[in-house]
Design a protein around this motif. Structure first.
Motif, mmCIF file in Angstrom:
data_model
loop_
_atom_site.group_PDB
_atom_site.id
_atom_site.type_symbol
_atom_site.label_atom_id
_atom_site.label_comp_id
_atom_site.label_asym_id
_atom_site.label_seq_id
_atom_site.Cartn_x
_atom_site.Cartn_y
_atom_site.Cartn_z
ATOM 1 N N VAL A 28 -78.253 -161.276 21.984
ATOM 2 C CA VAL A 28 -78.440 -160.281 23.051
ATOM 3 C C VAL A 28 -77.120 -159.799 23.656
ATOM 4 O O VAL A 28 -77.110 -158.859 24.436
ATOM 5 C CB VAL A 28 -79.364 -160.805 24.169
ATOM 6 C CG1 VAL A 28 -80.759 -161.076 23.630
ATOM 7 C CG2 VAL A 28 -78.796 -162.032 24.840
ATOM 8 N N MET A 29 -76.007 -160.429 23.296
ATOM 9 C CA MET A 29 -74.711 -159.971 23.794
ATOM 10 C C MET A 29 -74.364 -158.629 23.156
ATOM 11 O O MET A 29 -74.821 -158.312 22.064
ATOM 12 C CB MET A 29 -73.620 -160.985 23.479
ATOM 13 C CG MET A 29 -73.732 -162.248 24.265
ATOM 14 S SD MET A 29 -72.394 -163.359 23.775
ATOM 15 C CE MET A 29 -72.573 -164.620 25.000
ATOM 16 N N GLN A 30 -73.558 -157.847 23.859
ATOM 17 C CA GLN A 30 -73.161 -156.543 23.346
ATOM 18 C C GLN A 30 -71.640 -156.414 23.369
ATOM 19 O O GLN A 30 -70.976 -156.941 24.255
ATOM 20 C CB GLN A 30 -73.766 -155.421 24.178
ATOM 21 C CG GLN A 30 -75.263 -155.347 24.093
ATOM 22 C CD GLN A 30 -75.838 -154.186 24.882
ATOM 23 O OE1 GLN A 30 -75.128 -153.374 25.449
ATOM 24 N NE2 GLN A 30 -77.155 -154.098 24.922
ATOM 25 N N VAL A 31 -71.120 -155.709 22.361
ATOM 26 C CA VAL A 31 -69.700 -155.383 22.306
ATOM 27 C C VAL A 31 -69.577 -153.882 22.081
ATOM 28 O O VAL A 31 -70.517 -153.227 21.624
ATOM 29 C CB VAL A 31 -68.953 -156.136 21.178
ATOM 30 C CG1 VAL A 31 -69.010 -157.633 21.389
ATOM 31 C CG2 VAL A 31 -69.483 -155.760 19.822
ATOM 32 N N VAL A 40 -64.432 -142.047 19.805
ATOM 33 C CA VAL A 40 -65.667 -142.499 19.171
ATOM 34 C C VAL A 40 -65.886 -143.947 19.587
ATOM 35 O O VAL A 40 -64.975 -144.763 19.516
ATOM 36 C CB VAL A 40 -65.593 -142.403 17.634
ATOM 37 C CG1 VAL A 40 -66.856 -142.976 16.993
ATOM 38 C CG2 VAL A 40 -65.395 -140.964 17.185
ATOM 39 N N SER A 41 -67.095 -144.252 20.061
ATOM 40 C CA SER A 41 -67.398 -145.636 20.420
ATOM 41 C C SER A 41 -68.778 -146.025 19.906
ATOM 42 O O SER A 41 -69.673 -145.183 19.796
ATOM 43 C CB SER A 41 -67.310 -145.854 21.938
ATOM 44 O OG SER A 41 -68.326 -145.143 22.595
ATOM 45 N N ILE A 42 -68.900 -147.296 19.588
ATOM 46 C CA ILE A 42 -70.145 -147.870 19.069
ATOM 47 C C ILE A 42 -70.477 -149.087 19.923
ATOM 48 O O ILE A 42 -69.634 -149.952 20.119
ATOM 49 C CB ILE A 42 -69.987 -148.351 17.607
ATOM 50 C CG1 ILE A 42 -69.458 -147.253 16.686
ATOM 51 C CG2 ILE A 42 -71.280 -148.964 17.085
ATOM 52 C CD1 ILE A 42 -70.434 -146.187 16.340
ATOM 53 N N VAL A 43 -71.700 -149.163 20.435
ATOM 54 C CA VAL A 43 -72.170 -150.362 21.125
ATOM 55 C C VAL A 43 -73.038 -151.121 20.121
ATOM 56 O O VAL A 43 -73.960 -150.558 19.527
ATOM 57 C CB VAL A 43 -72.969 -150.019 22.400
ATOM 58 C CG1 VAL A 43 -73.540 -151.282 23.026
ATOM 59 C CG2 VAL A 43 -72.090 -149.268 23.388
ATOM 60 N N MET A 44 -72.715 -152.408 19.939
ATOM 61 C CA MET A 44 -73.400 -153.226 18.939
ATOM 62 C C MET A 44 -73.800 -154.545 19.576
ATOM 63 O O MET A 44 -73.088 -155.074 20.420
ATOM 64 C CB MET A 44 -72.426 -153.459 17.774
ATOM 65 C CG MET A 44 -72.999 -154.176 16.588
ATOM 66 S SD MET A 44 -71.805 -154.261 15.206
ATOM 67 C CE MET A 44 -71.893 -152.588 14.605
ATOM 68 N N LYS A 81 -65.419 -157.483 16.549
ATOM 69 C CA LYS A 81 -65.569 -158.057 17.882
ATOM 70 C C LYS A 81 -66.779 -158.990 17.942
ATOM 71 O O LYS A 81 -66.737 -160.021 18.611
ATOM 72 C CB LYS A 81 -65.689 -156.951 18.931
ATOM 73 C CG LYS A 81 -64.363 -156.260 19.192
ATOM 74 C CD LYS A 81 -64.496 -155.156 20.221
ATOM 75 C CE LYS A 81 -63.152 -154.488 20.483
ATOM 76 N NZ LYS A 81 -63.266 -153.381 21.435
ATOM 77 N N VAL A 82 -67.863 -158.643 17.247
ATOM 78 C CA VAL A 82 -69.025 -159.530 17.188
ATOM 79 C C VAL A 82 -68.642 -160.835 16.502
ATOM 80 O O VAL A 82 -68.989 -161.926 16.971
ATOM 81 C CB VAL A 82 -70.222 -158.861 16.466
ATOM 82 C CG1 VAL A 82 -71.313 -159.873 16.152
ATOM 83 C CG2 VAL A 82 -70.796 -157.727 17.300
ATOM 84 N N ALA A 83 -67.905 -160.753 15.398
ATOM 85 C CA ALA A 83 -67.479 -161.961 14.680
ATOM 86 C C ALA A 83 -66.609 -162.840 15.569
ATOM 87 O O ALA A 83 -66.779 -164.065 15.599
ATOM 88 C CB ALA A 83 -66.736 -161.580 13.409
#
Length: 107
Positions: A28-31, A40-44, A81-83
């Motif tokens: 449930v965490m987001q980066v 350009v940005s991506i929320v994952m 960043k997720v890794a």
């Protein structure tokens, strides 16, 4: 005197429960990954699912190849960043455990 095998089994069960909780927390965490200086940005989320893509209006209608490269770079930034987030969370759980160098948990 306590049974050493019973102690080990209790520790293993607790570790398994801790890992399951950590996996749920990470999911449930987001980066936010970015490229082009934030154009350009991506929320994952922690499951590496893209939740939102934002593209600055100044890029719309411009060079299609450049826009595609910026989107790909933002996705890669978010994945990295997720890794990193997962590694930090899991290292807190495995602190003090005698794991071999390079050992990766199954997530």
């Amino acid at each position: 005197m306590k049974n050493p095998l019973g102690n080990l089994m209790q520790q293993a069960q607790k570790m398994q429960e801790d890992f399951k909780k950590a996996q749920a927390d990470i999911a449930v965490m987001q980066v936010q990954g970015e490229s082009g200086g934030g154009l350009v940005s991506i929320v994952m989320n922690g499951k590496r699912e893209a939740l939102k893509v934002t593209i600055d209006e100044s890029l719309v209608g411009e060079d299609k190849d450049m826009l595609e490269d910026l989107v790909a770079a933002a996705i890669n930034d978010a994945v990295n960043k997720v890794a990193k987030m997962k590694k930090e969370k899991m290292s807190a759980l495995t602190a003090g455990m005698p794991l071999p160098p390079g050992f990766q948990m199954p997530f």
